[in-house]
Write an enzyme that holds these catalytic residues in place. Sequence first.
Site, PDB file in Angstrom:
ATOM      1  N   SER A 152       0.857  -1.201   0.000  1.00  0.00           N
ATOM      2  CA  SER A 152       0.000   0.000   0.000  1.00  0.00           C
ATOM      3  C   SER A 152       0.878   1.232   0.000  1.00  0.00           C
ATOM      4  O   SER A 152       2.071   1.163   0.317  1.00  0.00           O
ATOM      5  CB  SER A 152      -0.859   0.012   1.266  1.00  0.00           C
ATOM      6  OG  SER A 152      -0.089   0.495   2.356  1.00  0.00           O
ATOM      7  N   ASP A 153       0.301   2.375  -0.372  1.00  0.00           N
ATOM      8  CA  ASP A 153       1.054   3.604  -0.172  1.00  0.00           C
ATOM      9  C   ASP A 153       0.941   3.988   1.302  1.00  0.00           C
ATOM     10  O   ASP A 153       0.202   3.371   2.075  1.00  0.00           O
ATOM     11  CB  ASP A 153       0.512   4.708  -1.111  1.00  0.00           C
ATOM     12  CG  ASP A 153       1.542   5.783  -1.352  1.00  0.00           C
ATOM     13  OD1 ASP A 153       1.452   6.481  -2.372  1.00  0.00           O
ATOM     14  OD2 ASP A 153       2.474   5.911  -0.531  1.00  0.00           O
ATOM     15  N   TRP A 154       1.661   5.041   1.664  1.00  0.00           N
ATOM     16  CA  TRP A 154       1.778   5.447   3.072  1.00  0.00           C
ATOM     17  C   TRP A 154       0.404   5.727   3.684  1.00  0.00           C
ATOM     18  O   TRP A 154      -0.309   6.616   3.230  1.00  0.00           O
ATOM     19  CB  TRP A 154       2.647   6.705   3.124  1.00  0.00           C
ATOM     20  CG  TRP A 154       3.005   7.154   4.494  1.00  0.00           C
ATOM     21  CD1 TRP A 154       2.196   7.788   5.386  1.00  0.00           C
ATOM     22  CD2 TRP A 154       4.285   7.022   5.130  1.00  0.00           C
ATOM     23  NE1 TRP A 154       2.893   8.045   6.538  1.00  0.00           N
ATOM     24  CE2 TRP A 154       4.179   7.595   6.402  1.00  0.00           C
ATOM     25  CE3 TRP A 154       5.504   6.481   4.761  1.00  0.00           C
ATOM     26  CZ2 TRP A 154       5.226   7.645   7.306  1.00  0.00           C
ATOM     27  CZ3 TRP A 154       6.566   6.537   5.646  1.00  0.00           C
ATOM     28  CH2 TRP A 154       6.416   7.094   6.913  1.00  0.00           C
ATOM     29  N   ASN A 155       0.028   4.937   4.690  1.00  0.00           N
ATOM     30  CA  ASN A 155      -1.258   5.159   5.383  1.00  0.00           C
ATOM     31  C   ASN A 155      -2.472   4.940   4.478  1.00  0.00           C
ATOM     32  O   ASN A 155      -3.599   5.248   4.860  1.00  0.00           O
ATOM     33  CB  ASN A 155      -1.351   6.579   5.917  1.00  0.00           C
ATOM     34  CG  ASN A 155      -0.810   6.665   7.348  1.00  0.00           C
ATOM     35  OD1 ASN A 155      -0.488   5.640   7.951  1.00  0.00           O
ATOM     36  ND2 ASN A 155      -0.707   7.865   7.870  1.00  0.00           N
ATOM     37  N   ALA A 156      -2.257   4.405   3.271  1.00  0.00           N
ATOM     38  CA  ALA A 156      -3.368   4.329   2.314  1.00  0.00           C
ATOM     39  C   ALA A 156      -4.467   3.381   2.784  1.00  0.00           C
ATOM     40  O   ALA A 156      -5.643   3.585   2.440  1.00  0.00           O
ATOM     41  CB  ALA A 156      -2.856   3.898   0.946  1.00  0.00           C
TER      42      ALA A 156
END
Length: 729
Positions: A287-291
């Site tokens: 996932s992307d950051w905190n996504a």
Amino acid sequence: MRSLQLFLFVIALFSCSSNNEAITYKDPTQPIDKRVDDLISRMTLEEKIYQLNQWTVGINTNANNISDQMKKVDPKIGSLINFSDDPAFRNEVQKKAIEESRLGIPILMGFDVIHGFRTVYPIALGQACSWNPELVKKASQVAAKESRMSGVDWTFSPMIDVARDARWGRISEGYGEDPYANAVFGVATVEGYQGSDLNNDYTVAACLKHYVGYGESEGGRDYHYTEVSDQTLWDTYLPPYEACIKAGAATVMSAFNDISGVPATSNYYTLTEILKEKWGHEGFVLSDWNAVQQLINQGAAKDRKQAAELAFNAGVEMCMVDNCYFDYLAELVDEGKVSMDLIDSSVARILRLKFQLGLFEKPYTDVISPEKRYLQPESKKIAEQLAEESIVLLKNQEKILPLKGKNIALIGPMAEEQETLLGAWSYHGKLEHVVSIADGLKDELAGKATITIAKGCDFDGDDISGFAKAKSVARAADVVVLCLGEKRYWSGEDGNRHEIEYPAIQEELVKEVAKTGKPIVLLLSSGRTMALKNVEPLADAMVMVWQPGIMAGKAIAGVLSGRVNPSGKLPVTFPYATGQIPLYYNMRQAARLDQGVYEHLTKKPLYWFGHGLSYTSFKYGDVKLSAEKITKTEKLLAEVIVENTGDVEGQESVLWFISDPYATITRPMKELKFFEKKTIVPGEKVKYTFEIDPMEDLSYPNRKGERILESGEFFVLVGNQKVKFELID
Ligand code: GLC
């Protein structure tokens, strides 16, 4: 080195196992899939969930993503974003995993190595202007080597998001507005990073991002909703990913954006049906950051637990830093909302990459001095060449360039700037290695011209106190080189701008200096397409330099002096003004050809995709086709002879387009299908050939991704020519 280590390792292995039967997952002579299965069979659910999580280690330098530095590294963690450039630091962290965890599973160390590690080369948008994928591959090989030698096994790159709205700062990170260009440069970068074997000291795993449709962020506002029909997904945003998956990219990163109501990070269709089932991707999705947690903001999940359930079941195997998987996957398995099979298959994807990287046999990085790791002469030469080939000569009235005259006024906020030349996402680049425009010019023109510098103004603000000096320096000169720029982080992540003109103070400086009547060469630095309506009329020449990396000043000076003949061509369309956005070359035709025009502005751009001038001139002969009609199983050869009719050597990139004027699903006015760059000496004629394969070049996808090939009339376009041919059943 590695094979000796391997041999000793196997010996040790057999000597230490109790019943003399080697532990399969520790036996490098076993097939990777067997080792994966054996290891999974030994893991607890808790240990498996740790593999599905990524935290950070080292000093987080990304202002967009604030995170606490992990004080104590948990030895079971699957992956870390490693902000350090010190192999010894990596080894210290890795040692905990190898010696303090029950199974000794090595940690996968990732980082954003986007356009170079210490040897920083141009931003991707600049690289695309080179139309030289071979050179981009070489630069990526350097980046991979410097990364792996610094303790990074995996880079979150290439970014292959087609982008058409330059208000969106991340247009700087990809290869422009065309799907085929993003595919070709993405593949070159993946091949440069991964080489033919990940199990060595010089390659890293790639990560395609941001999957998918991120470039449609509404209004150019990062993180926002994207309206992307399935047809547009297949026409525009998926092709670069399909090409890079076929090229063997190890991993993919899910994007922040909501794709027409189903966020990219919880989108089963894109993450599983397309990526895994249709394309057969065997790697994993990060996932992307905190996504994952952000699915709550996007209205897709009511809480972190549901966010974890949606993202994991959709096909995101690893969760970046928000701990939703860490906190809830075990519970979700207990409740039957997440299957143990999916846990195992997801962990298998991650472990497979760790085995492919050789991390079980060689978890530690050789500690070599920075002098030997970075900035090798060959690496700097590649960075300089790529910087040279990223430069685009937009305008050159009266051939004012290359520079003549003895007295040169170097004016503007970019004149002596260094940091901005590195561009965003270049955390391990160091200012002391950046050649500024001023230093590059002084060095290049030493003994040939005097260079007087005046900053004139800052990047923005309203302080015009520097104008007077700038004008007096201009008056005393033969020619003015006026350097406009965007600051380093005005583009890149969350670098959203409501207008893509240069700040008013910089435009004002151009107007004031123009009053002196001296010829003006505008040097334009930015991380995005710029709208030049207000300054273009005042410039005799304009040169787009983007953010060219550590060799910026040397490459720019080479072009301004004429030592280097510029060969860059735009991978994005330059509108006159922000208000024209969206404006890109591969649009659909309007219902009315001469209407739909703005009240006070043309609907045409200032410069089209593919624009770029040279210090020489190239004459295109008539395009020749091997036939006027072909069947769907035949190929058509298109040829054009290009002659260098000038008096200096030059490199010419020939871009070949196809137009399909009538189809069941409407097609863009034209689509780039092939390109080739060659060097041509004065008087020489060189042949460029494009072999048209109907299924490859004349078919198009429907909204299910099925290829449609319809007979009928087509055109091949090259230079300013458009030649018809027919596809028959
Ligand atoms: C960022 C970016 C992504 C990057 C990741 C890790 O938010 O969107 O491109 O790779 O986080 O830094």
